[in-house]
Design an enzyme around this catalytic site. Structure first.
Site, PDB file in Angstrom:
ATOM      1  N   GLY A 110       0.813  -1.322   0.069  1.00  0.00           N
ATOM      2  CA  GLY A 110      -0.071  -0.062   0.048  1.00  0.00           C
ATOM      3  C   GLY A 110       0.879   1.290  -0.014  1.00  0.00           C
ATOM      4  O   GLY A 110       2.161   1.287   0.372  1.00  0.00           O
ATOM      5  N   GLN A 114       3.162   9.925   1.400  1.00  0.00           N
ATOM      6  CA  GLN A 114       4.419   9.141   1.435  1.00  0.00           C
ATOM      7  C   GLN A 114       5.275   9.788   0.258  1.00  0.00           C
ATOM      8  O   GLN A 114       6.587   9.222   0.341  1.00  0.00           O
ATOM      9  CB  GLN A 114       4.098   7.756   1.415  1.00  0.00           C
ATOM     10  CG  GLN A 114       3.744   7.286   2.980  1.00  0.00           C
ATOM     11  CD  GLN A 114       3.486   5.743   3.026  1.00  0.00           C
ATOM     12  OE1 GLN A 114       2.523   5.118   2.350  1.00  0.00           O
ATOM     13  NE2 GLN A 114       4.501   5.126   3.442  1.00  0.00           N
ATOM     14  N   CYS A 125       5.928  -0.288   7.726  1.00  0.00           N
ATOM     15  CA  CYS A 125       5.655   0.983   6.902  1.00  0.00           C
ATOM     16  C   CYS A 125       6.859   1.339   6.084  1.00  0.00           C
ATOM     17  O   CYS A 125       8.154   1.340   6.596  1.00  0.00           O
ATOM     18  CB  CYS A 125       5.192   2.149   7.742  1.00  0.00           C
ATOM     19  SG  CYS A 125       4.702   3.494   6.963  1.00  0.00           S
ATOM     20  N   LEU A 126       6.594   1.659   4.939  1.00  0.00           N
ATOM     21  CA  LEU A 126       7.790   2.097   3.894  1.00  0.00           C
ATOM     22  C   LEU A 126       8.454   3.276   4.328  1.00  0.00           C
ATOM     23  O   LEU A 126       9.542   3.776   4.154  1.00  0.00           O
ATOM     24  CB  LEU A 126       7.053   2.273   2.482  1.00  0.00           C
ATOM     25  CG  LEU A 126       6.753   0.957   1.723  1.00  0.00           C
ATOM     26  CD1 LEU A 126       6.077   1.194   0.435  1.00  0.00           C
ATOM     27  CD2 LEU A 126       8.024  -0.031   1.629  1.00  0.00           C
ATOM     28  N   HIS A 167      -4.467   1.352   7.812  1.00  0.00           N
ATOM     29  CA  HIS A 167      -2.915   2.016   8.111  1.00  0.00           C
ATOM     30  C   HIS A 167      -2.940   2.848   7.079  1.00  0.00           C
ATOM     31  O   HIS A 167      -2.334   4.121   7.418  1.00  0.00           O
ATOM     32  CB  HIS A 167      -2.088   0.824   7.687  1.00  0.00           C
ATOM     33  CG  HIS A 167      -0.436   0.969   7.430  1.00  0.00           C
ATOM     34  ND1 HIS A 167       0.280   0.695   8.099  1.00  0.00           N
ATOM     35  CD2 HIS A 167       0.130   1.869   6.496  1.00  0.00           C
ATOM     36  CE1 HIS A 167       1.579   1.361   7.836  1.00  0.00           C
ATOM     37  NE2 HIS A 167       1.416   1.783   6.924  1.00  0.00           N
ATOM     38  N   GLU A 168      -3.273   2.945   5.747  1.00  0.00           N
ATOM     39  CA  GLU A 168      -3.146   3.893   4.608  1.00  0.00           C
ATOM     40  C   GLU A 168      -3.980   5.165   5.137  1.00  0.00           C
ATOM     41  O   GLU A 168      -3.666   6.522   5.013  1.00  0.00           O
ATOM     42  CB  GLU A 168      -3.694   3.330   3.402  1.00  0.00           C
ATOM     43  CG  GLU A 168      -2.950   2.315   2.941  1.00  0.00           C
ATOM     44  CD  GLU A 168      -1.405   2.278   3.053  1.00  0.00           C
ATOM     45  OE1 GLU A 168      -0.629   3.413   3.086  1.00  0.00           O
ATOM     46  OE2 GLU A 168      -0.652   1.332   3.078  1.00  0.00           O
ATOM     47  N   HIS A 201      -2.406   7.593   7.166  1.00  0.00           N
ATOM     48  CA  HIS A 201      -1.613   8.415   6.719  1.00  0.00           C
ATOM     49  C   HIS A 201      -2.042   9.735   6.061  1.00  0.00           C
ATOM     50  O   HIS A 201      -1.450  10.838   6.244  1.00  0.00           O
ATOM     51  CB  HIS A 201      -0.882   7.721   5.481  1.00  0.00           C
ATOM     52  CG  HIS A 201       0.420   6.950   5.747  1.00  0.00           C
ATOM     53  ND1 HIS A 201       1.571   7.135   6.461  1.00  0.00           N
ATOM     54  CD2 HIS A 201       0.530   5.411   5.451  1.00  0.00           C
ATOM     55  CE1 HIS A 201       2.644   6.153   6.385  1.00  0.00           C
ATOM     56  NE2 HIS A 201       1.716   5.072   6.024  1.00  0.00           N
TER      57      HIS A 201
HETATM   58  O1  GNR Z   1       4.149  -2.620   2.590  1.00  0.00           O
HETATM   59  C1  GNR Z   1       3.390  -2.656   3.676  1.00  0.00           C
HETATM   60  N1  GNR Z   1       3.070  -3.495   4.463  1.00  0.00           N
HETATM   61  C2  GNR Z   1       1.930  -3.600   5.391  1.00  0.00           C
HETATM   62  C3  GNR Z   1       2.105  -4.772   6.276  1.00  0.00           C
HETATM   63  C4  GNR Z   1       1.152  -4.706   7.384  1.00  0.00           C
HETATM   64  C5  GNR Z   1       0.108  -3.743   7.669  1.00  0.00           C
HETATM   65  C6  GNR Z   1       0.320  -2.629   6.641  1.00  0.00           C
HETATM   66  C7  GNR Z   1       1.137  -2.464   5.638  1.00  0.00           C
HETATM   67  S1  GNR Z   1       1.248  -1.300   4.555  1.00  0.00           S
HETATM   68  C8  GNR Z   1       2.944  -1.132   4.109  1.00  0.00           C
HETATM   69  C9  GNR Z   1       3.346  -0.269   3.160  1.00  0.00           C
HETATM   70  C10 GNR Z   1       3.120   1.329   3.681  1.00  0.00           C
HETATM   71  O2  GNR Z   1       3.860   1.940   4.300  1.00  0.00           O
HETATM   72  N2  GNR Z   1       1.799   1.639   3.431  1.00  0.00           N
HETATM   73  O3  GNR Z   1       1.742   3.210   3.913  1.00  0.00           O
HETATM   74 NI    NI Z   2       2.589   3.180   5.729  1.00  0.00          NI
END
Ligand code: GNR
Ligand code: NI
Length: 188
Positions: free
Chosen positions: A46, A51, A113-114, A155-156, A159
């Protein structure tokens, strides 16, 4: 098409609240296609626009990330030899997303998270949600979600409010995670 730079903590832009998309134009299409390219390259499942430094309420998700070690599969089902991705891509775009009726039941999932590279921690979130969003043409969609999709979308969505998964941890665990990241950066 372009691979964009992914912002990492403690970049203050990650704390910005993103604003709704109002124009469903070619500029938006370019942003979304660059976001997919950046997410697949990372690789991640995601990515939120903030980001890559764009404070718009835009998310891309594909729960089937490419296996970087897998060889492209040779294929000739239509009589022409060609290669394709070993895992089938399922790109999904969410513009101006909202979460409706989150379940009381919570699920624990080990998130990463990236923007917080190489740090993983358990986060508890509602197990099931109903999501409402717009597509690239501005059409509205609504769908029930559970499992990894529900976790990833939440999660997204965080952000878009300037919230990172480490903000859900205790202060001690968050400090430990950020110190670990500092150490990893020094050896890199
Ligand atoms: O790549 C991602 N893996 C992930 C694993 C568990 C819960 C959420 C994520 S999202 C993350 C990519 C990212 O940072 N998205 O904002
Ligand atoms: Ni993230």
């Amino acid at each position: 098409m372009a691979i964009l730079e992914i912002l990492e903590v403690p970049d203050p832009r990650l704390k910005q609240v993103s604003v709704p998309v109002e124009k469903f134009d070619d500029e938006l299409r370019t942003l979304v296609s660059d976001m997919f390219e950046t997410m697949y390259d990372a690789p991640g499942i995601g990515l939120a626009a903030i980001q890559v430094g764009v404070p718009l309420r835009v998310l891309v998700i594909d729960l089937q990330p490419d296996d970087p070690d897998a060889e492209p599969v040779a294929c000739a089902h239509d009589g022409h030899a060609h290669h394709h991705q070993p895992t089938k891509r399922e790109p999904q775009v969410f513009i101006n997303p909202e979460i409706l009726d989150p379940s009381e039941e919570q699920t624990l999932y080990q998130e990463g998270c990236l923007s917080v590279p190489e740090i993983y921690a358990d986060v508890e979130r509602p197990s099931r949600i109903r999501a409402r969003w717009q597509d690239l043409d501005g059409n509205h969609h609504e769908q029930d979600m559970d499992g990894l999709m529900a976790t990833c979308l939440q999660h997204e969505m965080d952000h878009l409010e300037g919230i990172l998964f480490i903000d859900h941890l205790s202060r001690l665990k968050r400090q430990m995670a950020l110190r670990k990241l500092e150490k990893l950066r020094k050896v890199a």
